[in-house]
Design a protein around this motif. Structure first.
Motif, short mmCIF file in Angstrom:
data_model
loop_
_atom_site.label_atom_id
_atom_site.label_comp_id
_atom_site.label_asym_id
_atom_site.label_seq_id
_atom_site.Cartn_x
_atom_site.Cartn_y
_atom_site.Cartn_z
N PRO A 292 67.21 81.80 71.37
CA PRO A 292 66.26 81.31 72.37
C PRO A 292 66.10 79.80 72.20
CG PRO A 292 65.39 83.22 71.22
CD PRO A 292 66.63 82.81 70.49
N LEU A 293 66.18 79.08 73.30
CA LEU A 293 66.22 77.63 73.24
C LEU A 293 65.31 77.03 74.30
CD1 LEU A 293 67.76 75.36 71.76
CD2 LEU A 293 69.46 75.47 73.58
N ARG A 294 64.31 76.29 73.85
CA ARG A 294 63.43 75.60 74.77
C ARG A 294 63.93 74.17 74.96
NH1 ARG A 294 58.13 75.60 71.59
NH2 ARG A 294 59.67 74.82 70.16
N ARG A 295 63.52 73.56 76.04
CA ARG A 295 63.89 72.16 76.29
C ARG A 295 63.37 71.26 75.17
NH1 ARG A 295 65.67 71.26 81.84
NH2 ARG A 295 65.78 73.30 82.80
N ARG A 296 62.21 71.60 74.64
CA ARG A 296 61.65 70.83 73.52
C ARG A 296 62.57 70.89 72.31
NH1 ARG A 296 57.05 68.74 72.79
NH2 ARG A 296 55.93 69.97 74.31
N ASP A 297 63.19 72.05 72.07
CA ASP A 297 64.13 72.20 70.95
C ASP A 297 65.33 71.27 71.13
OD1 ASP A 297 62.54 74.28 69.86
OD2 ASP A 297 63.57 75.76 71.12
N VAL A 298 65.85 71.23 72.36
CA VAL A 298 66.99 70.34 72.66
C VAL A 298 66.58 68.89 72.45
CG1 VAL A 298 68.59 69.57 74.45
CG2 VAL A 298 68.03 72.00 74.24
N SER B 119 69.92 81.67 81.11
CA SER B 119 70.05 83.12 81.21
C SER B 119 69.21 83.76 80.11
CB SER B 119 71.52 83.51 81.05
OG SER B 119 71.66 84.90 80.92
N ARG B 120 68.14 84.46 80.48
CA ARG B 120 67.29 85.16 79.51
C ARG B 120 66.86 84.26 78.35
NH1 ARG B 120 71.99 87.62 79.51
NH2 ARG B 120 72.13 87.46 77.26
N GLN B 121 66.29 83.14 78.62
CA GLN B 121 65.86 82.16 77.62
C GLN B 121 67.01 81.58 76.82
OE1 GLN B 121 62.76 83.96 75.21
NE2 GLN B 121 61.20 82.95 76.47
N GLU C 216 77.66 81.01 75.74
CA GLU C 216 76.22 81.23 75.72
C GLU C 216 75.70 80.90 74.33
OE1 GLU C 216 73.22 84.55 77.34
OE2 GLU C 216 74.60 85.28 75.81
N ILE C 217 74.70 80.04 74.28
CA ILE C 217 74.05 79.74 73.01
C ILE C 217 73.13 80.91 72.72
CG2 ILE C 217 72.53 78.14 71.80
CD1 ILE C 217 73.68 75.93 73.66
#
Length: 132
Positions: free
Chosen positions: A78-84, A111-113, A74-75
């Motif tokens: 909090p990770l948004r698609r924009r961050d990736v 999972s939970r952002q 699990e990273i």
């Protein structure tokens, strides 16, 4: 989450490194490592597909802030698609499409952002240019 910042004046910093040369040596090593990382990122941007760059970005995040539980990573930020997309040097559309495809085949889960990498070995093979 709180943060603290420490800073020195230029004169104090020079005096500190003169009195403790190991600090200067450590800084040179850190700068060299960061330069090598930038060089690798530029090479990836020039030679790898978006899919490979996204896989590399996720593996880097797993390495830096991942938590392994029951065989999955699990990273832990909090990770948004924009961050990736920004990390991989690609468009939001491309990153979203790729992440959704990997979620569909069970390689990733949300999972939970947070993003959960269910099979880091498959992700490594993708990063190296192999097929899913």
């Amino acid at each position: 989450m709180s943060s603290h910042i420490a800073s020195w004046s230029k004169a104090d910093f020079i005096a500190l490194t003169m009195n403790f040369p190991q600090i200067a040596i450590n800084i040179i090593g850190m700068v060299g490592q960061r330069l090598a990382n930038v060089q690798n990122r530029l090479r990836e941007m020039a030679t790898q597909s978006a899919e490979q760059r996204i896989a590399h970005a996720l593996l880097m995040l797993v390495e830096q802030s991942g938590a392994v539980q029951a065989g999955v990573c699990e990273i832990c930020i909090p990770l948004r698609r924009r961050d990736v997309a920004e990390l991989a040097g690609t468009t939001l559309y491309t990153a979203s499409r790729q992440l959704a495809a990997w979620e569909k085949v069970g390689l990733l889960a949300r999972s939970r952002q947070m993003l959960v990498v269910r099979d880091a070995n498959r992700l490594r093979r993708i990063a190296q240019g192999g097929l899913l």
